[in-house]
Write a protein that holds these residues in place. Structure first.
Motif, PDB file in Angstrom:
ATOM      1  N   ASP A 194      -1.211   4.435  -5.231  1.00 40.76           N
ATOM      2  CA  ASP A 194      -1.926   3.251  -4.734  1.00 40.76           C
ATOM      3  C   ASP A 194      -2.946   2.729  -5.733  1.00 40.76           C
ATOM      4  O   ASP A 194      -4.037   3.298  -5.857  1.00 40.76           O
ATOM      5  N   LYS A 221      -6.479   2.350  -4.444  1.00 37.90           N
ATOM      6  CA  LYS A 221      -7.378   3.498  -4.286  1.00 37.90           C
ATOM      7  C   LYS A 221      -8.111   3.703  -5.616  1.00 37.90           C
ATOM      8  O   LYS A 221      -9.060   3.000  -5.898  1.00 37.90           O
ATOM      9  N   ASP A 262       4.406  11.903  -3.043  1.00 38.51           N
ATOM     10  CA  ASP A 262       3.384  11.017  -2.481  1.00 38.51           C
ATOM     11  C   ASP A 262       2.088  11.214  -3.266  1.00 38.51           C
ATOM     12  O   ASP A 262       1.333  12.152  -3.018  1.00 38.51           O
ATOM     13  N   VAL A 279      -4.619  14.152   1.480  1.00 39.75           N
ATOM     14  CA  VAL A 279      -5.876  13.458   1.776  1.00 39.75           C
ATOM     15  C   VAL A 279      -6.911  14.350   2.453  1.00 39.75           C
ATOM     16  O   VAL A 279      -8.066  13.963   2.575  1.00 39.75           O
ATOM     17  N   VAL A 289       2.032   8.612   7.497  1.00 39.96           N
ATOM     18  CA  VAL A 289       2.877   7.422   7.293  1.00 39.96           C
ATOM     19  C   VAL A 289       4.339   7.802   7.051  1.00 39.96           C
ATOM     20  O   VAL A 289       5.241   7.005   7.290  1.00 39.96           O
ATOM     21  N   ASN A 320       5.660   4.525  -0.055  1.00 36.64           N
ATOM     22  CA  ASN A 320       6.387   5.713   0.400  1.00 36.64           C
ATOM     23  C   ASN A 320       7.669   5.326   1.133  1.00 36.64           C
ATOM     24  O   ASN A 320       8.702   5.970   0.983  1.00 36.64           O
ATOM     25  N   GLY A 370       0.836  -1.203   0.000  1.00 34.64           N
ATOM     26  CA  GLY A 370       0.000   0.000   0.000  1.00 34.64           C
ATOM     27  C   GLY A 370       0.867   1.246   0.000  1.00 34.64           C
ATOM     28  O   GLY A 370       2.095   1.171  -0.193  1.00 34.64           O
ATOM     29  N   GLY A 371       0.235   2.373   0.253  1.00 35.62           N
ATOM     30  CA  GLY A 371       0.941   3.643   0.217  1.00 35.62           C
ATOM     31  C   GLY A 371       1.989   3.759   1.315  1.00 35.62           C
ATOM     32  O   GLY A 371       3.036   4.374   1.122  1.00 35.62           O
ATOM     33  N   MET A 372       1.709   3.195   2.455  1.00 35.74           N
ATOM     34  CA  MET A 372       2.709   3.222   3.528  1.00 35.74           C
ATOM     35  C   MET A 372       4.023   2.641   3.017  1.00 35.74           C
ATOM     36  O   MET A 372       5.081   3.256   3.118  1.00 35.74           O
TER      37      MET A 372
END
Ligand SMILES: *Cc1c(COP(=O)(O)O)cnc(C)c1O
Length: 435
Positions: free
Chosen positions: A235, A238, A206, A181, A126, A85, A80-82
């Motif tokens: 992502d 998403k 990001d 976000v 994150v 990144n 995922g994005g965590m």
């Protein structure tokens, strides 16, 4: 057990894919990518070795690169994005270390003098976790002020970098947001890149939520030239609506990424040390494992490939455009109604606003009223937005990202807020008059 799954697991799930759900930046998968993930679990139990998943991982990465205009950056699909990144920041750490003759992957970071990461106030949390895990420490984050309209304040960024370089600190990277976000704002990526690169500093973008926004001509220019950013996170779980557990991390310098992700050889891995396979059992296929921090891992590329193959580049462009239209429709209706107040002009698919009849002045009362409205419309379940704070003002925040959300949902949400607002308004007004 198969009957139990149908009876107990599927029907009671979280209905993020419901068209009226606009609460999060993630959504539920559509049918094809969900089934593709099941197929991948069966056919490709590892993304290493020669499996359909090994090949389709490569196809998926190539398609994402070409769709988003990322040039020939190296990439990996992670959870995922965590992690996407994290991958970018790990590469940035390697880059900063090597500039000072240190190999952080081998030697650690003790020899790095005061590492620093620069990002706007709105940076996703994150990033702080990544700093902690990379041994740089969460306190290494320097928050740069953000201009309400233009995003990260580039003059402040340049001045801070210069001061830190003069003081002998070690800039690891500048992080630009391609869709924060809270409001969906995009930092001025090209200007930020010029400032960072002029000082030999890494630029990470990001775009976990907003990366696919580059497909819409209305905002495309704000992304600048993405072939020139050093790393980027986006992502697929998403906007592309593949099953959750899929982020993509891209790093322009693939060799550097390999050094950051270095894995020592091991006796148990046949052919692991040599690049030439001795048998099909040793054949690792495309060596995705060199570009990621994961070891055993599923092939997420099967779902990404299936989602893109199903709707095509044009289908994805249409989806993004439809969601940007939704946010603009909400803004339009908010502007047209005396009891609604727009809190941030939409950039991507988020629109922040609140219910605010002009007669109400007390901020606390307005906030409680909006909290009551959100609780009420969520309970009805037709339109389910989330909330945030914009300039410390409580905001209703729909994020249109579900593949089944369209203009009807944008209208429905505004109707729901108005309907509930009228119901809650008069008691609030009386209370406000009393206090
Ligand atoms: C979602 C998101 C993250 C975190 O990604 P996960 O997929 O939840 O791990 C980071 N940054 C931004 C901008 C995001 O939208």
């Amino acid at each position: 057990m198969l009957a139990s799954l149908s009876e107990w697991v599927v029907p009671y799930g979280l209905r993020l894919g419901n068209p009226g759900f606009s609460g999060w930046v993630t959504t539920a998968p559509t049918v094809v990518p969900a089934v593709a993930q099941l197929a991948a679990a069966i056919s490709s139990p590892q993304k290493w070795w020669l499996t359909p998943g090994n090949l389709l991982e490569e196809v998926a990465l190539r398609w994402l690169r070409s769709l988003l205009g990322l040039g020939d950056a190296a990439g990996a699909l992670v959870s995922g994005g965590m992690m996407a990144n994290f991958l970018g920041l790990a590469a940035a750490r390697q880059h900063a270390g090597e500039r000072h003759g240190i190999d952080p992957s081998a030697d650690g970071v003790a020899a790095m003098n005061e590492p620093r990461l620069y990002a706007g106030e709105h940076v996703h949390h994150v990033m702080l976790r990544s700093l902690g895990l990379l041994g740089l420490g969460r306190k290494a984050l320097v928050r740069i002020p953000v201009d309400r309209r233009r995003g990260l304040d580039t003059d402040a960024l340049a001045a801070t970098l210069d001061a830190d370089l003069a003081a002998g600190r070690t800039p690891i990277a500048v992080v630009a947001s391609a869709g924060d976000v809270n409001t969906g704002r995009i930092d001025p990526i090209d200007t930020v890149r010029a400032i960072a690169h002029a000082r030999g500093v890494w630029l990470h973008v990001d775009g976990a939520y907003g990366g696919f926004g580059v497909l819409d001509p209305r905002v495309r220019d704000q992304y600048g030239d993405l072939t020139q950013v050093d790393s980027l996170a986006v992502d697929p779980h998403k906007w592309l609506a593949v099953p959750v557990g899929c982020g993509a991390g891209f790093v322009r310098d693939g060799d550097l990424l390999e050094r950051a992700m270095a894995l020592e050889p091991a006796a148990y891995v046949e052919g692991g040390a040599e690049r030439e396979p001795r048998s099909t059992f040793d054949h690792f296929g495309v060596s995705h494992h060199d570009h990621t921090l994961e070891h055993s891992s599923p092939s997420r590329g099967v779902a990404v490939w299936a989602a893109l193959a199903e709707i095509g580049a044009d289908g994805m462009r249409a989806r993004v455009a439809r969601h940007l239209d939704c946010a603009r429709r909400v803004a339009e209706r908010v502007r047209a109604h005396p009891d609604l107040e727009l809190l941030a002009e939409p950039v991507l698919s988020i629109c922040c606003f609140r219910y605010h009849p002009p007669a109400l002045r007390d901020q606390g009362t307005i906030e409680r009223l909006n909290q009551a409205i959100v609780a009420d419309i969520r309970a009805r379940g037709l339109a389910v937005p989330s909330t945030t704070r914009v300039r410390n003002i409580f905001a209703i925040r729909p994020c249109f990202i579900g593949p089944r959300a369209d203009l009807e949902q944008a209208d429905l949400l505004v109707d729901e807020v108005l309907r509930s607002g009228v119901r809650h308004d008069s008691p609030a007004r009386q209370k406000s008059a009393r206090s």
